[in-house]
Design a protein around this motif. Structure first.
Motif: not given
Length: 423
Positions: A202-207, A213-217
């Motif tokens: 999984v990637i999370l960002s605001n730039g 991370g992963t689905i359980t992290a």
């Protein structure tokens, strides 16, 4: 024109970068759900928004990767890959799909000799790990998914051979990335879980801030990717660095194949993906193994800070060596404290790297250690204190093999002495 400060502008720039990295890209906001049906949007092969696998792309990939198998075998593989896993926990469902990706899908089909009832058992290959260009890479922007009750729209979903292996949630630059984790990501897992049966990471960002991370992290285990390569190259913003460092086609597959672990923990199953320093460090160590003769057997020092995942780096390293470097390798894992020895052994065992019984591969005494080193084991775990002789003499030669690799963790205070312990 798109407001340059808006979330949509970041999505557009991100798609451009994916295209540069070799992915096909598509805006799926107006996706059509029937081939030749009404509407202006692209047709990706889904019958409804509830489906998350792009079946036509999956079928085409399986045909390309398994030209020797009949359609009935490929159809069975598709059924296994796309079956309903709602009865499993999210992590268990994800692990089940992961094993199919890595090991192939076992199917049995009738050979045509009905009178004799002959069946053939084969493995259907899902991904070509060695040749990225032999796979189908697609990133869909604004991808609608319907769960049992709600419909959600994912910012980015990355497909490999029609399977949604990447999930991305993007925010405008003035929003906190932690909000994407707490609100959007958590809600998506609860309402459209079928997407996350497949997600590799999984990637999370605001730039300016980007996390992987992963689905359980938990949030604390979503880490930044600060360097693209071991030369220290960085992108202009955090998200560019992360994407170039993880979503290059070859590296994306390498991360999935060699840098994902599932750890049995109290309360369930935990999925782990390598952090930036682990990936770059292990890759350097792998190269040192390939050049082991030129290095005269010295593979080097891999620096970690406390709590930065030393034992998981050891697992990543040893497991990838076994996959990609020919040889009958044995890994001797050495520590100087019993608690640390317990921790490292447990991490190897709980991630499935070690399957031998504990009493067979953990040295209980100096004499037991000598016995283990004379035998042929994949792993040996020991305290460095067990490398001792009764009279302080030179330690005996136990093996002339050139495929033993010693991994030491915090044994540096005592690993040099005059008794000639040698790898």
């Amino acid at each position: 024109m798109t407001n340059p400060d808006a979330e949509a502008a970041l999505e557009d720039a991100t798609l451009d970068l994916f295209a540069e990295l070799g992915w096909e890209t598509v805006d799926a906001y107006h996706e059509r759900y029937a081939e030749g049906g009404p509407g202006q949007g692209p047709y990706l092969g889904r019958a409804t928004r509830h489906q998350v696998v792009l079946r036509p792309r999956l079928r085409a990939a399986l045909e390309r990767l398994n030209p020797h198998l009949p359609p009935i075998a490929l159809e069975q593989a598709i059924q296994q890959l796309t079956r309903d896993r709602g009865a499993l926990s999210l992590a268990r469902a994800n692990q089940e799909v992961y094993h199919l990706l890595k090991k192939g899908v076992k199917v049995a089909y009738n050979t045509g000799n009905i009178a004799q009832g002959e069946e053939q058992l084969v493995k259907v290959r899902v991904i070509d790990w060695e040749r990225p260009q032999n796979n189908d890479f697609l990133v869909a922007q604004q991808f609608w998914i319907t769960g049992e009750v709600y419909t959600k729209r994912a910012d980015l979903v990355g497909f490999v051979n029609g399977l949604p292996l990447l999930f991305g949630e993007l925010k405008a630059h003035y929003r906190r990335v932690k909000d994407a984790y707490r609100h959007n990501f958590g809600e998506y897992k609860a309402t459209i879980p079928q997407l996350f049966w497949y997600t590799s990471f999984v990637i999370l960002s605001n730039g300016s801030d980007a996390r992987i991370g992963t689905i359980t992290a938990d949030w604390d285990y979503f880490s930044q990717w600060k360097k693209i390569n071991d030369e220290g190259e960085e992108g202009t913003i955090s998200l560019e660095t992360l994407l170039r460092g993880t979503c290059d086609l070859w590296r994306f597959l390498d991360l999935i194949e060699n840098y994902v672990l599932y750890q049995e923990v109290r309360g369930g199953l935990r999925k782990i993906v390598a952090m930036n320093h682990q990936y770059l460090g292990v890759e350097n160590a792998i190269q040192a193994v390939r050049n082991i003769e030129e290095n005269e057997g010295q593979l080097g020092v891999f620096w970690h800070t406390q709590g930065s995942g030393k034992s998981f780096s050891m697992v990543f390293f040893s497991q990838k060596v076994l996959r990609v470097v020919s040889g009958n390798w044995t890994f001797v894992v050495v520590t100087d404290r019993r608690g640390l020895d317990d921790q490292i052994y447990n991490n190897f065992a709980r991630t499935g790297a070690v399957i031998e019984p504990e009493h067979r591969i953990r040295a209980q005494s100096g004499e037991h250690l000598k016995q283990l080193l004379r035998e042929d084991h994949r792993y040996v775990f020991t305290l460095i204190q067990k490398f001792h002789t009764r009279d302080g003499g030179r330690y005996p030669t136990l093996s002339e093999r050139d495929d033993n690799i010693g991994l030491t963790d915090e044994a540096h205070r005592s690993q040099k002495d005059s008794r000639g312990v040698k790898w």
